[in-house]
Write a protein that holds these residues in place. Sequence first.
Motif, short mmCIF file in Angstrom:
data_model
loop_
_atom_site.label_atom_id
_atom_site.label_comp_id
_atom_site.label_asym_id
_atom_site.label_seq_id
_atom_site.Cartn_x
_atom_site.Cartn_y
_atom_site.Cartn_z
N ARG A 168 0.83 -1.22 0.00
CA ARG A 168 0.00 0.00 0.00
C ARG A 168 0.86 1.26 0.00
NH1 ARG A 168 -3.80 -3.19 3.05
NH2 ARG A 168 -5.71 -3.34 1.82
N GLU A 219 -5.15 -3.98 -6.27
CA GLU A 219 -3.89 -3.49 -6.81
C GLU A 219 -2.71 -4.04 -6.03
OE1 GLU A 219 -3.90 0.90 -7.95
OE2 GLU A 219 -5.60 0.80 -6.57
N CYS A 220 -2.86 -4.02 -4.71
CA CYS A 220 -1.78 -4.51 -3.84
C CYS A 220 -1.56 -6.01 -4.04
CB CYS A 220 -2.11 -4.22 -2.38
SG CYS A 220 -2.25 -2.46 -2.00
N ARG A 277 -4.23 2.89 -2.34
CA ARG A 277 -4.30 1.74 -3.25
C ARG A 277 -5.36 0.75 -2.78
NH1 ARG A 277 1.20 -0.88 -4.82
NH2 ARG A 277 0.12 -1.15 -6.81
#
Length: 306
Positions: free
Chosen positions: A179, A278-279, A274
């Motif tokens: 993140r 995405e992470c 984020r």
Amino acid sequence: MAPTVIVDMPGTKTSKVTKRLVQLRESYGVITMGRVLTLVVCTLDSSDAEEAIDAANDASREHPCRVVVLARGDREAATGLDAQIRVGGDAGAAEVIVLRLRGELVNHESSVVIPFLLPDTPVVVWWPRGAPEFPSKDSVGRLATRRITDATFADDPQAAIKKRLGSYASGDTDLAWSRITYWRALLAAAMDEPPFERVDSVTISGLRDEPALDILAGWLAARLGCPVRRHTGALRVELHRPTVSIAIERPQTGRTATLVRTGDPVQRVALARRETRECLAEELRRLDADDSYAEALAGLEKVIYE
């Protein structure tokens, strides 16, 4: 986009589920060729499972994989297994197998998941919530080359990220670390400009229950070797050099940050929080040990909490 094929199999056995998978491949042309890994998601038998599946489906578009979801149900209920297979459409590039465990079966997760691991491919285990204290010693965690936790959703996020060092093993990581990828990149770029002076101290503030800030503080403490102080307050990171200070701040729920450097105009940069998907996709890009994450965990011991 092809329609999603969903097959429910209540009160079933693992052998019947694997057989049904073969039938689906023959009937709908579903194949496992090109799958680069098996992602095992260990979650609670609740709506959290659906959120995790959505994130895994999105990540699978970058990393085609088989997703095996172990949803832990009531240990006191009658022992049984309910399964669901999802392919195509909303399943992204994944082949999703949801296994809902009840009763004594909850204590034998690894035995249930082993028949569904793709041969000759890496295994990644992700605990969206309720991660074990020692992921590498967990029965399912021992099957994996990569183990992903998320301190953000722990009962005490700050305490959870601090405990990660004591349980760390090669292959462990936490989504709190990914993140802050953009924060780390922005800070590194800001420090790579004249005057090239040492950093005397760092101040980091933000929500107490935001472990991403704690791991950021640990990373800076380990890399810079200077005092790093962690406060509760507005979201802000400030680096103090002998003649120049660099500060990055952003509203807690904002998408744009300001970068302020002594003597320079204020800069605005995109720096949104984020999303989990995405992470997760970022963590699936590497299957080796993350030495920088381990270094940041070690640096947490040097952080000064005020």
